[in-house]
Design a protein around this motif. Structure first.
Motif, short mmCIF file in Angstrom:
data_model
loop_
_atom_site.label_atom_id
_atom_site.label_comp_id
_atom_site.label_asym_id
_atom_site.label_seq_id
_atom_site.Cartn_x
_atom_site.Cartn_y
_atom_site.Cartn_z
N ALA A 4 0.83 -1.21 0.00
CA ALA A 4 0.00 0.00 0.00
C ALA A 4 0.86 1.26 0.00
O ALA A 4 0.57 2.22 -0.72
N SER B 226 2.52 1.74 -3.48
CA SER B 226 1.59 2.13 -4.55
C SER B 226 0.94 3.48 -4.30
O SER B 226 0.26 4.01 -5.18
N ALA B 227 1.14 4.06 -3.13
CA ALA B 227 0.54 5.36 -2.81
C ALA B 227 1.29 6.50 -3.51
O ALA B 227 2.46 6.36 -3.86
N TYR C 242 3.37 9.29 1.40
CA TYR C 242 3.04 8.88 2.75
C TYR C 242 3.59 9.89 3.74
O TYR C 242 4.50 10.68 3.43
N LEU D 160 -1.33 7.45 4.33
CA LEU D 160 -1.13 7.09 2.94
C LEU D 160 -2.02 7.98 2.08
O LEU D 160 -3.20 8.16 2.40
N PHE D 161 -1.45 8.52 1.01
CA PHE D 161 -2.17 9.43 0.12
C PHE D 161 -2.41 8.72 -1.20
O PHE D 161 -1.45 8.37 -1.90
N ASP D 162 -3.68 8.52 -1.56
CA ASP D 162 -4.04 7.82 -2.79
C ASP D 162 -3.63 8.56 -4.05
O ASP D 162 -3.27 7.95 -5.05
N THR D 163 -3.70 9.88 -4.00
CA THR D 163 -3.47 10.69 -5.21
C THR D 163 -2.51 11.84 -4.90
O THR D 163 -2.39 12.26 -3.75
N PRO E 73 -10.04 5.64 6.72
CA PRO E 73 -10.01 6.85 5.90
C PRO E 73 -10.22 8.07 6.79
O PRO E 73 -11.11 8.07 7.64
N GLY F 25 -9.16 10.36 -0.05
CA GLY F 25 -7.86 9.98 -0.59
C GLY F 25 -6.76 9.81 0.43
O GLY F 25 -5.60 9.64 0.07
N TRP G 121 -5.54 7.71 3.99
CA TRP G 121 -5.75 6.60 4.92
C TRP G 121 -4.75 6.71 6.06
O TRP G 121 -3.67 7.26 5.89
#
Length: 152
Positions: A19, A22-23, A26, A80-83, A119, A123, A125
């Motif tokens: 995770a 792929s983020a 972070y 963790l930042f998705d975008t 969350p 975006g 976590w």
């Protein structure tokens, strides 16, 4: 501190390693919090890393809350930042607000903690790792993460 925290996270939640990789980025923060009856405060510091550029932004954190609680704990947070947009928004404004019910009892390797990746903003976590302390609370909390002017 950041690398040690990530190592601890990967040991406790092996899937977190994928995770993080792929983020978009972070953040890792070391914090201490106290809750006394109806008032709680937390403070800490950390670093946010943009995975693409590898740029590091050093930050501070402060939180205040109201509700029923008692105790203190030392803990670490991994965001963790998705975008890239979620990462940029966090570094630029960093506000969070929310309610939480939490229980933790841990001292070294003894005890357990009830913490899961959750969350916290669109975006974003969060994993929480408790180092030591004893706390129980039900609180409404306001949190501000902001750039550390002395280190950036």
């Amino acid at each position: 501190m950041a690398q040690q925290t990530l190592t601890e996270l990967y040991e406790q939640v092996p899937s977190a390693k994928g995770a993080v990789k792929s983020a978009a980025g972070y953040g890792v923060f070391s914090n201490f919090g106290m809750k006394i009856f109806v008032l709680g405060t937390e403070s800490g510091k950390g670093v946010v890393v943009d995975e693409k550029s590898r740029k590091k932004t050093y930050m501070k954190m402060i939180q205040v809350g109201g509700g029923l609680g008692m105790g203190g704990k030392k803990f670490k947070l991994v965001f963790l930042f998705d975008t890239p947009a979620a990462l940029s928004s966090f570094v630029g404004s960093g506000w969070e607000f929310g309610g939480a019910a939490e229980g933790a009892a841990k001292w070294g390797e003894k005890g357990g903690a009830l913490e899961h990746a959750i969350p916290v903003m669109p975006g974003v976590w969060l994993y929480q790792l408790t180092d030591k302390g004893l706390a129980a609370d039900v609180m409404v909390k306001g949190t501000k993460h902001y750039k550390d002017d002395d280190l950036n």
